[in-house]
Enzyme design. Sequence first.
Site, short mmCIF file in Angstrom:
data_model
loop_
_atom_site.label_atom_id
_atom_site.label_comp_id
_atom_site.label_asym_id
_atom_site.label_seq_id
_atom_site.Cartn_x
_atom_site.Cartn_y
_atom_site.Cartn_z
N HIS A 237 40.30 39.59 39.13
CA HIS A 237 40.52 38.15 39.02
C HIS A 237 39.93 37.68 37.70
O HIS A 237 38.91 38.19 37.25
CB HIS A 237 39.84 37.46 40.20
CG HIS A 237 40.05 35.98 40.23
ND1 HIS A 237 41.29 35.41 40.34
CD2 HIS A 237 39.17 34.94 40.16
CE1 HIS A 237 41.17 34.09 40.35
NE2 HIS A 237 39.89 33.79 40.23
N CYS B 57 46.21 34.37 37.23
CA CYS B 57 44.89 33.84 36.86
C CYS B 57 44.54 34.24 35.43
O CYS B 57 43.85 33.51 34.73
CB CYS B 57 43.83 34.32 37.84
SG CYS B 57 43.73 36.10 37.98
N ASN C 292 47.87 29.02 40.71
CA ASN C 292 48.13 30.45 40.54
C ASN C 292 49.46 30.78 41.21
O ASN C 292 49.68 30.47 42.37
CB ASN C 292 47.01 31.25 41.20
CG ASN C 292 47.06 32.72 40.84
OD1 ASN C 292 48.13 33.29 40.71
ND2 ASN C 292 45.90 33.32 40.69
N ASP D 216 38.57 28.04 37.37
CA ASP D 216 38.96 29.14 38.25
C ASP D 216 40.24 28.72 38.97
O ASP D 216 40.20 28.15 40.05
CB ASP D 216 37.84 29.43 39.24
CG ASP D 216 38.12 30.67 40.08
OD1 ASP D 216 39.22 31.23 39.95
OD2 ASP D 216 37.24 31.07 40.86
#
Length: 1136
Positions: free
Chosen positions: A468, A221, A216, A485
């Site tokens: 997020h 993200c 990131n 993630d």
Amino acid sequence: MVTPQPLDQEDEEMLVPHTELLEGRRPVQGPVAFDGTPPIEVPQPMEVAGQEVASTGENQAVDEPQTSRFTWTIENFSRQSNKKLYSDIFVVGGFKWRVLIFPKGNNVDHLSMYLDVADSSSLPYGWSRYAQFSLSVVNQIHNRLTVKKDTQHQFHARESDWGFTSFMALSDLYDPGRGFIMNDTCIIEADVAVRKVIDYWTYDSKKETGYVGLKNQGATCYMNSLLQTLYHMPYFRKAVYHMPTTENDIPSGSIPLALQSLFYKLQYNETSVATKELTKSFGWDTYDSFMQHDVQELNRVLCEKLEDKMKGTVVEGTIQKLFEGHNMNYIECINVDFKSTRKESYYDLQLDVKGCRDVYESFDKYVEVERLEGDNKYHAEAHGLQEAKKGVLFIDFPPVLQLQLKRFEYDFTRDTMVKINDRYEFPLELDLDRENGKYLSPDADKSVRNLYTLHSVLVHSGGVHGGHYYAFIRPTLSDKWFKFDDERVSKEDVKRALEEQYGGEEELPQTNPGFNNAPFKFTKYSNAYMLVYIRESDKEKIICDVDEKDIAEHLRIRLKKEQEEKEDKRRYKAQAHLYTIIKVARDADLLEQIGKDIFFDLVDHDKVRSFRIQKQMTFNLFKWSGLQEEVAKEFGIPVQFQRFWIWAKRQNHTYRPNRPLTAQEETQSVGQLREVSNKNHNAELKLFLEIETGPDLLHPLPPPEKSKDDILLFFKLYDPVKEELRYVGRFFVKSSGKPTEITSKLNERAGFSPDEEIELYEEIKFEPCVMCERLDKRSSFRSSQIEDGDIICFQKVSEAGAGDKYRYPDVPSFLEYVKNRQMVHFRSLDRPKEDDFCLELSKLHTYDDVTERVARQLGLDDPTKIRLTPHNCYSQQPKPHPIKFRVAEHLLDMLVHYNQVSDILYYEVLDIPLPELQCLKTLKVAFHHATKEEPVIHNIRLPKQSTVGDVLNEIKTKVELSHPDAELRLLEVFYHKIYKIFPLTEKIENINDQYWTLRAEEIPEEEKNLGPQDRLIHVYHFTKEAAQNQMQVQNFGEPFFLIIHENETLEAVKVRIQHKLEVPDEEFAKWKFAFLSLGRPEYLQDSDIVSSRFQRRDYGAWEQYLGLEHSDTTPKRSFTANQNRHTFEKPVKIYN
């Protein structure tokens, strides 16, 4: 930073750590404020555009949560003198917690409240814990009016508290009639649910899952989740690999090559992959990487860009083949034989979430038939106005069906975006042929089976002001799901990927016995935002094999070389403790650098020859094995003709050769020598190589014997005509000798005549300021404190009047110039991304010097009309406040941003001089004409000591009044309520028009003649809306005043309101009328006496009003903007 506005109850996403986590650091990746604002108590060291909130805890949590409710009763609340208060410690899940509040707000006009890890300072390194929690201020009159906000957070050492900086307005909290403080007692409740978390410190995504994540860059993200989804469609990946690129392309300048490189690394890397090359190929700068955008918008923009780049190549049309479907818009008349159709293509479908239980209900709504009748009849060609049916049906669906869920919608009543967290289900298998093909047009190919299987679920965790993104993907369409993630990839079960992303509420049971054992609910802020389905009949084609033969050979070679270099760097780093770097500076380096790369000291050691030598090797061995070949090859100089000097850092921060290495030292290991020469314990040993040559400069000579009286000096020559400084060599002098003894030698080095008069200066230091002093030619070097390694600058003696003839007539003035010169890029404040011009200035220039140079550049006669604004090095944007006239003493003061020095300033040209403007106050006032609908905005500029009466007089000169003697008043309007009528005598200096609206209007004649029993009341428009299981009143539109007379019924009042607002009968009949106090409506009948309700004066006038309830205030027009766009965002752009 700008203080955020007071929020509606809906706007709960003001979640921020109280800790001063950002001081002196770069922006950190991970949990930050939803509004991007760290609530620290000191001036903030950076201003960061809204960043994302990492949900690092939410989907790492395992096992059932342990829950508890803690109640904190604070007595003598209004008399608390401490800025912050901590509650008693309570234990949940084996962890110690406490509540932290700022009774008067944490630098905001709201109560600030956080959940804090009570023992954070004594916990072991690397600790973390995850909690879902809610914080409440109990309403002691009506429990249903309790203010409650909930969130979740991964607590760790850098963020040991988390909560709400703007929990509730202080005006509401301290209002005695509101019920939050009774008998000077405030009751706070904390519901905390703790889950255990997986330790990811040593987690290896590749080892655990076979896949790697994406790094990131700050707020990317949203992009990472989309890229992983696209990568895991092998057909798409193969098409990207087959896009033509060449070995001469640079990834940062070519989107196809950057994407190929990224996909290759995702396929073959062992660790997470960076996306910087890709974002650079988009033309993004650092600021873009810290701006969170919309996944759906990026998806469209990226696909359009790739579609364009694929044209004319072997993969042309891939985007259309994968994602393009077609629908048919139709209008069909009911009473005549007429039908209009239009075919349209789509790459994704936006489905309603609000009011729909699942995907099928959204599709039902999508194809719902609308009847055009009454005033809305359809004008059919040759048939006139006709009743008709209007709708959409699908001609075909694409192999890859992308469903964008409208989790974000525009709320017209509140003029803001809201996130829809409602429960919304989606199936593992989606059958779009159901109910005999109800979604398909008559022209659809019925032989194609539209049965889809779910490939990926993109999730948004957070609220409308930030959050997020991550994705659940099953790459092979098997029953194995993975969560992507950012850098972390983990295995997940189907329940986590589907059911837990439906949204809605989660109920957590109480496990603690106590007085209040009711379960408490949390809104699930994490929910599906985009779904990707693959058609069953196409999955073999789409989930295909992709191997190295699909990748161009030049790309394989390039990327393998990158991998090898990366591995070499890793190995180099791992072995660094075994080696010492020896950096050897020579005369040639000084000659090359002085006057070009450097002006002070002698050399930039990062640009000289360096050797990586094992620490245990003796220096003698290094000389013979390491340098002999190198020096001999370059100069033909045997080792016996070499002498090495150690450099030393002096107290005045200069760095000079200090002394030759002794024979004893040369027998030591290079590691020992490095420790002797370098007290900073870095891995470098810096040396100067002294080589003497004969008169022909070709044949080396043995180094001369050096006695205590010998001093090695270095010489620089300055030419004021060319403004040039250059190195002219070094030689030994006797400390007892005088400068006059070496002038002929210096003249020879400079190419001057032997008897040229020269001036000598000693370059002493340059930090923090330049010190360069004239050397007394009649004094000995010893008495002038000259020693080994000193630098002597010299020039011809300045002729009379040289100060006028040359900009920098002598060495000190030139070095002063070099030290302080600064190239500044000036940008217009209107175009903050583009350089307009550059000026070479001095850091010591005064404010006036700078504005004069800018004015001259712009051809402006009056420099005081230039206003400058400094640059924010973190956001790469202008700072919010301009530089006040002559407040910044020097240019350097204008450029410094915390510990960085910028080279950018923004300018604007004012219509009046800045000193004059600063004495004025500019107010933005909306003038509402008595008869015209649209208000007109006026910028009123008056001296700060002016009054409201002066403002109104100024407005009178700018507007058309209904009659010449009309009187005006100025109102403060906020969230569609009138909060204040400004007295005519009030000074304008402290009136704020940034967060609320200033409204000027004529005072109606009837209000000037109020009878003794007449009342002037507030009238507001409102709707009722369900929120958090409660009906809430939402005001909208323009509020106004109305006179009500004694014993006047609602029926009579309604007649006057309808006349005042000029509302048609049909529309007006739909309105309901209510008396509202503290947000609770009490509906009125036509026969009710209105004035009887407006007798109490317990609260602010704005909290008691006559409400006009509208059942539907949505404008009858399409809202053309992307319905899922966050209102604070800039559009996503790919520039290349």
